[in-house]
Design a protein around this motif. Structure first.
Motif, PDB file in Angstrom:
ATOM      1  N   GLN A  16      12.698  37.817   9.298  1.00  0.00           N
ATOM      2  CA  GLN A  16      13.672  39.369   9.542  1.00  0.00           C
ATOM      3  C   GLN A  16      14.274  39.167  11.089  1.00  0.00           C
ATOM      4  O   GLN A  16      15.336  40.065  11.050  1.00  0.00           O
ATOM      5  CB  GLN A  16      12.274  40.216   9.373  1.00  0.00           C
ATOM      6  N   GLU A  20      18.021  40.035  11.793  1.00  0.00           N
ATOM      7  CA  GLU A  20      18.515  41.455  12.567  1.00  0.00           C
ATOM      8  C   GLU A  20      19.386  40.792  13.592  1.00  0.00           C
ATOM      9  O   GLU A  20      20.261  41.557  14.039  1.00  0.00           O
ATOM     10  CB  GLU A  20      17.392  41.860  13.114  1.00  0.00           C
ATOM     11  N   SER A  23      22.773  40.018  12.328  1.00  0.00           N
ATOM     12  CA  SER A  23      23.460  41.338  11.993  1.00  0.00           C
ATOM     13  C   SER A  23      24.054  42.017  13.121  1.00  0.00           C
ATOM     14  O   SER A  23      25.001  42.642  13.329  1.00  0.00           O
ATOM     15  CB  SER A  23      22.390  42.500  11.297  1.00  0.00           C
TER      16      SER A  23
END
Length: 119
Positions: A16, A20, A23
């Motif tokens: 995760q 992130e 992103s």
């Protein structure tokens, strides 16, 4: 009747975090690209010959003359003074705003026009 399947994600916390970070990097690169694009557009629009006041039509020149005397005039009052439709005045004002010659400050009712010194 319908069925809803509930399940847990098999992604770990590390996955995760890496998603992130990727992103965030994408968002930064998009921002950089759009900033480059804005700068490029500004340069080309400043260099464009249509930004010169010499290329204005007679209606636009009359609009600028009236607004230099009274910056709080509405399109309707300008149209009455020049003797053409208010829609034509609005269209010409839009063109002047696009060229950066006119700037509107404030609300439509209580605002005023600013004529920039762009030549």
């Amino acid at each position: 009747m319908f069925r809803v399947d509930l399940f847990r994600s098999t992604f770990s916390i590390e996955d995760q975090k890496s998603n992130e970070e990727a992103s965030e990097k994408n968002q930064e690169s998009i921002g950089e690209e759009s900033e480059k694009h804005r700068r490029r557009i500004k340069k080309t629009s400043e260099d464009h010959p249509n930004n010169s006041r010499d290329n204005l039509n007679s209606t636009q020149k009359q609009i600028l003359e009236l607004l230099s005397q009274d910056t709080r005039l509405s399109a309707k009052k300008i149209a009455d003074a020049i003797g053409i439709s208010s829609r034509n005045i609005e269209s010409n004002i839009k063109k002047l705003k696009r060229r950066g010659i006119l700037i509107r400050h404030g609300s439509p009712k209580n605002g005023y026009w600013e004529i920039t010194d762009r030549t």
